[in-house]
Design an enzyme around this catalytic site. Structure first.
Site, PDB file in Angstrom:
ATOM      1  N   TYR B 106      25.430  92.596  -1.426  1.00 59.13           N
ATOM      2  CA  TYR B 106      24.307  92.738  -0.501  1.00 59.13           C
ATOM      3  C   TYR B 106      23.101  91.967  -1.018  1.00 59.13           C
ATOM      4  O   TYR B 106      22.852  91.950  -2.228  1.00 59.13           O
ATOM      5  CB  TYR B 106      23.890  94.209  -0.378  1.00 59.13           C
ATOM      6  CG  TYR B 106      24.798  95.044   0.482  1.00 59.13           C
ATOM      7  CD1 TYR B 106      24.608  95.137   1.859  1.00 59.13           C
ATOM      8  CD2 TYR B 106      25.850  95.765  -0.077  1.00 59.13           C
ATOM      9  CE1 TYR B 106      25.429  95.921   2.655  1.00 59.13           C
ATOM     10  CE2 TYR B 106      26.681  96.550   0.711  1.00 59.13           C
ATOM     11  CZ  TYR B 106      26.462  96.627   2.075  1.00 59.13           C
ATOM     12  OH  TYR B 106      27.271  97.402   2.855  1.00 59.13           O
ATOM     13  N   TYR B 145      33.484  95.987  -1.835  1.00 58.55           N
ATOM     14  CA  TYR B 145      32.657  96.024  -3.054  1.00 58.55           C
ATOM     15  C   TYR B 145      32.887  97.329  -3.814  1.00 58.55           C
ATOM     16  O   TYR B 145      33.207  98.353  -3.218  1.00 58.55           O
ATOM     17  CB  TYR B 145      31.181  95.807  -2.730  1.00 58.55           C
ATOM     18  CG  TYR B 145      30.526  96.803  -1.797  1.00 58.55           C
ATOM     19  CD1 TYR B 145      30.022  98.018  -2.275  1.00 58.55           C
ATOM     20  CD2 TYR B 145      30.370  96.523  -0.440  1.00 58.55           C
ATOM     21  CE1 TYR B 145      29.395  98.920  -1.417  1.00 58.55           C
ATOM     22  CE2 TYR B 145      29.746  97.416   0.418  1.00 58.55           C
ATOM     23  CZ  TYR B 145      29.261  98.615  -0.080  1.00 58.55           C
ATOM     24  OH  TYR B 145      28.660  99.498   0.764  1.00 58.55           O
ATOM     25  N   ARG B 155      34.605 100.215  -1.742  1.00 63.49           N
ATOM     26  CA  ARG B 155      34.403 100.440  -0.315  1.00 63.49           C
ATOM     27  C   ARG B 155      35.237  99.433   0.471  1.00 63.49           C
ATOM     28  O   ARG B 155      35.224  98.238   0.170  1.00 63.49           O
ATOM     29  CB  ARG B 155      32.929 100.234   0.092  1.00 63.49           C
ATOM     30  CG  ARG B 155      31.890 101.227  -0.402  1.00 63.49           C
ATOM     31  CD  ARG B 155      32.004 102.657   0.095  1.00 63.49           C
ATOM     32  NE  ARG B 155      32.589 102.908   1.400  1.00 63.49           N
ATOM     33  CZ  ARG B 155      31.945 102.878   2.561  1.00 63.49           C
ATOM     34  NH1 ARG B 155      30.679 102.573   2.614  1.00 63.49           N
ATOM     35  NH2 ARG B 155      32.572 103.162   3.690  1.00 63.49           N
ATOM     36  N   HIS B 158      33.154  96.577   5.507  1.00 62.99           N
ATOM     37  CA  HIS B 158      32.524  97.263   6.647  1.00 62.99           C
ATOM     38  C   HIS B 158      31.222  96.591   7.019  1.00 62.99           C
ATOM     39  O   HIS B 158      30.582  95.913   6.210  1.00 62.99           O
ATOM     40  CB  HIS B 158      32.275  98.743   6.328  1.00 62.99           C
ATOM     41  CG  HIS B 158      31.356  98.938   5.157  1.00 62.99           C
ATOM     42  ND1 HIS B 158      31.806  98.939   3.860  1.00 62.99           N
ATOM     43  CD2 HIS B 158      30.005  99.099   5.076  1.00 62.99           C
ATOM     44  CE1 HIS B 158      30.790  99.104   3.030  1.00 62.99           C
ATOM     45  NE2 HIS B 158      29.682  99.193   3.735  1.00 62.99           N
ATOM     46  N   HIS B 160      27.565  97.844   8.689  1.00 63.57           N
ATOM     47  CA  HIS B 160      26.746  98.998   9.081  1.00 63.57           C
ATOM     48  C   HIS B 160      26.174  98.744  10.475  1.00 63.57           C
ATOM     49  O   HIS B 160      25.646  97.656  10.733  1.00 63.57           O
ATOM     50  CB  HIS B 160      25.604  99.203   8.095  1.00 63.57           C
ATOM     51  CG  HIS B 160      26.056  99.590   6.715  1.00 63.57           C
ATOM     52  ND1 HIS B 160      26.160 100.897   6.318  1.00 63.57           N
ATOM     53  CD2 HIS B 160      26.448  98.843   5.649  1.00 63.57           C
ATOM     54  CE1 HIS B 160      26.582 100.946   5.057  1.00 63.57           C
ATOM     55  NE2 HIS B 160      26.772  99.709   4.623  1.00 63.57           N
TER      56      HIS B 160
HETATM   57 FE   LIG Z   1      27.824  99.253   2.788  1.00 60.16          FE
END
Ligand SMILES: [Fe+2]
Lengths: 172, 235
Positions: B106, B145, B155, B158, B160
């Site tokens: 991110y 990640y 995770r 995905h 959000h």
């Molecule tokens: Fe996330």
């Protein structure tokens, strides 16, 4: 056969990439004030990654019908603190039902798989005694919904997510 | 005089996650411990901020054109419809998305995962649903990640999603997943939804009709917001 509502998932720790702060459009007709507070977890540790959204009526008690007036969005800082400028909403009327001035609040955070919904009411407001929603809250817990005056036009209102002093959250 | 307020329907059992989901460690100290207080619908919840296409700048739905160069990764088109529980399209829904880059990183100071940042990818976009409830984003497929929830926790890929629908009561924040991801099975966030049918609504479907020759793969993700009660609450 109705469709199933899409399930909620947490905003996670990185929401600030996509969910940017939005300042409330101040209404010159309203009594300007600021509300500050902290978001705390079950150990009273600060929640430094919470997102708060607020929604309120204008000073006349009317909700905006076709704009985002009355809506704001802000995040907590590392100490779990937040502060926003607003104005006191008017009393909302629906039929013969009259509500005390209040701001509805949605709380999002990592660890919350669904957001929480609560309300801010104002101290020294006689109409609180007749508010149909406040009256659904057991008396000992009502204080969690009422901001505390700490200076002229400055109110303190904390959000405690869990525990004995937990803020009242609503299912609506 | 009384006024009829049509509220929004409550979710069916197990179709939404609980607050406390112990295998998701972050929920342990943040989930409320007292029960929520059910309230009748009032104007405060059945109203909400309204949005339109005019609130957006051109191209906010294209995450691949926010910088001088194109981001690395597999270019994808994510598109779908926002409808209510009766299948009626909802227009004017503000949809905001954010995601990791193709390497699973991110663009956020808190993300310390040792994967490269992409100078050509910020990872956020916005759209407003049209008259048929449709929306479209162009982006790159996010990478999986790691996170600290349990040993070797990753995770699943995905995106959000945040939706501001017609009312405060229809507010929804969720995550969209990708079909066939082997990480779904062990993800406590995805698996917090007990009802399997509801859970699988979060998995997008690969869609040939959205897939564009020599350009991008298409994924369809339809979103259902709470529908309105058929009978009013006397208030
Ligand atoms: Fe996330």
């Amino acid at each position: 056969m109705p469709l199933t509502v899409t399930p909620s998932q947490t905003v996670g720790p990185f929401f600030s990439i996509g969910l940017h702060p939005v300042e409330l459009a101040l209404d010159p007709g309203g009594e300007q004030l600021a509300i500050q507070g902290r978001v705390l977890d079950g150990d009273h540790n600060p929640v430094g990654d919470a997102l708060i959204e607020t929604w309120q009526a204008g000073p006349d008690g009317q909700y905006s019908q076709n704009s985002s007036r009355g809506w704001s969005r802000l995040a907590t800082d590392d100490s779990g603190s937040f502060r926003f400028s607003t104005f006191k909403p008017g009393r909302v009327r629906a039929g013969n039902q009259l509500y005390a001035p209040h701001i509805v609040v949605a709380v999002f955070a990592r660890g919350l798989l669904r957001h929480l919904v609560t309300r801010i009411y104002f101290p020294d407001e006689p109409s609180n005694a007749d508010d149909p929603i406040l009256n659904l809250v057991p008396e000992p817990r009502r204080a969690t919904l009422i901001a505390r005056a700490v200076a002229p036009r400055l109110f303190q209102w904390n959000i405690v997510l869990q525990g004995r002093e937990e803020t009242v959250f609503f299912e609506c | 005089m009384s006024i009829a307020i049509f509220g929004y329907r409550r979710p069916l059992p197990h179709t939404q996650p609980p607050y406390l989901h112990p295998s998701y460690l972050s929920s342990l100290k943040r989930a409320p411990s007292q029960s929520l207080i059910a309230i009748p619908p009032t104007l405060s919840e059945v109203s909400g901020p309204r949005f339109s296409q005019k609130d957006l700048a051109n191209g906010e739905n294209d995450l691949t054109r926010q910088h001088h160069g194109e981001p690395l990764g597999e270019r994808i088109i994510v598109s779908g419809r926002v409808v209510d529980e009766d299948g009626k399209p909802i227009r004017g829904v503000l949809i905001e998305i954010w995601q990791a880059n193709a390497a699973g990183r991110y663009a956020h100071s808190v993300d310390q995962h040792n994967a490269p940042l992409d100078p050509n990818f910020s990872g956020f976009g916005r759209a407003v649903s049209d008259d048929e409830g449709r929306y479209t984003f162009i982006t790159v497929k996010p990478g999986a990640y790691p996170w600290a929830n349990h040993y070797n926790a990753w995770r699943p890929a995905h995106i959000h999603f945040s939706l501001c629908g017609p009312a405060f009561a229809t507010r929804l924040v969720t995550q969209m997943y990708f079909p066939g991801d082997p990480l779904l099975q062990s993800d406590p966030i995805f698996n917090s939804i007990a009802d399997e049918t509801a859970r699988n609504k979060l998995v997008s479907t690969f869609d040939w009709t959205l897939t564009t020759p020599s350009y991008a793969l298409g994924y369809r993700f339809d979103i259902v917001l709470r529908g309105r009660e058929q009978t009013p609450m006397e208030s």
